[in-house]
Design an enzyme around this catalytic site. Structure first.
Site, PDB file in Angstrom:
ATOM      1  N   CYS A   1       0.828  -1.205   0.000  1.00 39.39           N
ATOM      2  CA  CYS A   1       0.000   0.000   0.000  1.00 39.39           C
ATOM      3  C   CYS A   1       0.860   1.250   0.000  1.00 39.39           C
ATOM      4  O   CYS A   1       0.627   2.173   0.773  1.00 39.39           O
ATOM      5  CB  CYS A   1      -0.917   0.003   1.212  1.00 39.39           C
ATOM      6  N   ASP A   2       1.878   1.267  -0.830  1.00 35.31           N
ATOM      7  CA  ASP A   2       2.726   2.450  -0.942  1.00 35.31           C
ATOM      8  C   ASP A   2       2.853   2.745  -2.419  1.00 35.31           C
ATOM      9  O   ASP A   2       3.209   1.863  -3.203  1.00 35.31           O
ATOM     10  CB  ASP A   2       4.105   2.153  -0.333  1.00 35.31           C
TER      11      ASP A   2
END
Ligand SMILES: *Cc1c(COP(=O)(O)O)cnc(C)c1O
Length: 376
Positions: A324-325
């Site tokens: 989730c980056d």
């Protein structure tokens, strides 16, 4: 992808993502390097892949080791290499770490600054030291410039000072940049080195060793020259600048020894588009920048990717990791294309991933485990 790795993946069906390293490839690369560059002593750059299997293999083949830290030195010693086969090649060391290495018998150290020289004089009296000179690293896909080395004027003064401080000014090192594709870079570096030898000679110091660093390539998306072409470029540079008074030579290969030995298998988690008009598919893998592929930073290292769809049309893709980056995008601008038949759940392979992957993988960002590796 070679037979041995294909068979392992087919028979074992290991959980993905996983790296499979063929140790025979490393042994073959080591022998080829020794064959084409017999005058250079090999100091394997441990950071490229510090797996015990790799280090043990190289200990057995007679390699020496370029280590950067106490744990790397400890690893190499623990696997049977004597301390005289180790160079503490990091120019940034704590004095207590220098002392630790010296106590264990390490006698060869790098430096590129006055403060480091003082630490060495204190903690490793009489040791052989070599000064790393600054390079621009033009032509390298993964430059090691700016941070390391000093200019020639400073290097000269420091090597003279080394003797005053009771150290043994042994030689000069450089690194032309990792994955260096411009063979003429070694001529520039060796030329500078030879100037330094002359300057030191005038000061009554006879340097004995040239450390030509790493920089030899692995095979990524672009073709690279074979190892014999690199060896020829190095030897041509040495003889043209040193004539028949060749100093001892050290080479510190990392990528070129282990890069091509590894295949990373990954599963496709998701394929999507960002709008109905968009023809660029986003392909999300179960490995990304935080799972070991850190060298895709700025799309610097462009790995070859293999799918099961050898035939059939391809289309443009953005390739990204599972975390989730939003920094976890591998390739967006490099022009990668993948088969239109590709589907979620397929396993694909990222080739030449034996160097600079396992230890770059995070300890558990987003809960993803560090990269699993098999050494066969
Ligand atoms: C990383 C490193 C190497 C290895 O470089 P490659 O380009 O991977 O061969 C060699 N020497 C030093 C000092 C290094 O830091």
């Amino acid at each position: 992808m070679n037979e041995k790795i294909s068979r392992f993946l087919a028979e074992r069906q290991p959980e993905t993502p996983c790296l499979v390293v063929d140790l025979d490839v490393i042994a073959e690369n080591y022998r080829a390097l020794r064959h084409y560059l017999p005058l250079a002593e090999v100091f394997y750059a441990v950071k490229a892949n510090p797996a015990a299997e790799v280090v043990s293999l190289l200990v057995g083949l007679g390699s020496n080791f370029d280590a950067a830290s106490v744990p790397e030195i400890d690893l190499v010693l623990g696997l049977g290499a004597s301390p005289d086969r180790i160079s503490f090649g990091n120019t940034i060391k704590k004095q207590r770490d220098i002392a630790w290495a010296f106590e264990r018998g390490v006698r060869l150290f790098a430096f590129d600054s006055e403060a480091e020289l003082h630490k060495l004089a204190e903690a490793a009296p009489g040791a052989k030291v070599f000064c790393r000179i600054l390079m621009t690293c033009d032509g390298a896909d993964w430059p090691l410039s700016r941070k390391f080395g000093c200019d020639l004027e400073m290097a000269k003064d420091l090597l003279i000072q080394a003797r005053t401080l009771g150290l043994d000014p042994h030689g000069v090192s450089f690194h032309v940049g990792s994955q260096q594709t411009d063979l003429s870079q070694w001529d520039i570096a060796v030329g500078k080195t030879a100037m330094l030898f002359t300057a030191l000679n005038e000061a009554g110091i006879e340097l004995k060793m040239v450390n030509i660093g790493g920089g030899f390539p692995a095979r990524y998306r672009s073709e690279v020259s074979p190892v014999n072409a690199y060896a020829d470029a190095v030897m041509h540079a040495m003889t043209s600048h040193f004539g028949n008074r060749l100093p001892a030579m050290i080479i510190e290969p990392g990528r070129s020894l282990v890069g091509d030995s590894g295949v990373l298998q990954t599963e496709i988690v998701l394929i999507s588009v960002k709008s109905y008009e968009d023809n660029v598919r986003w392909v999300y893998l179960d490995v990304g920048k935080f799972g070991g592929l850190a060298e895709t930073m700025d799309e610097a290292i462009k790995y070859r990717i293999r799918t099961q769809y050898a035939e059939g049309a391809c289309g443009p893709v953005v390739i990204a990791g599972p975390t989730c980056d939003s920094a976890d995008i591998l390739y967006e601008k490099a022009g990668y294309e993948m088969p239109l038949d590709l589907k979620v759940g397929d396993r694909i392979e990222i080739l030449s991933t034996g160097a600079y992957t396992t230890t770059y993988s995070s300890v558990g960002f987003n809960g993803f485990k560090p990269l699993t590796a098999y050494y066969i």
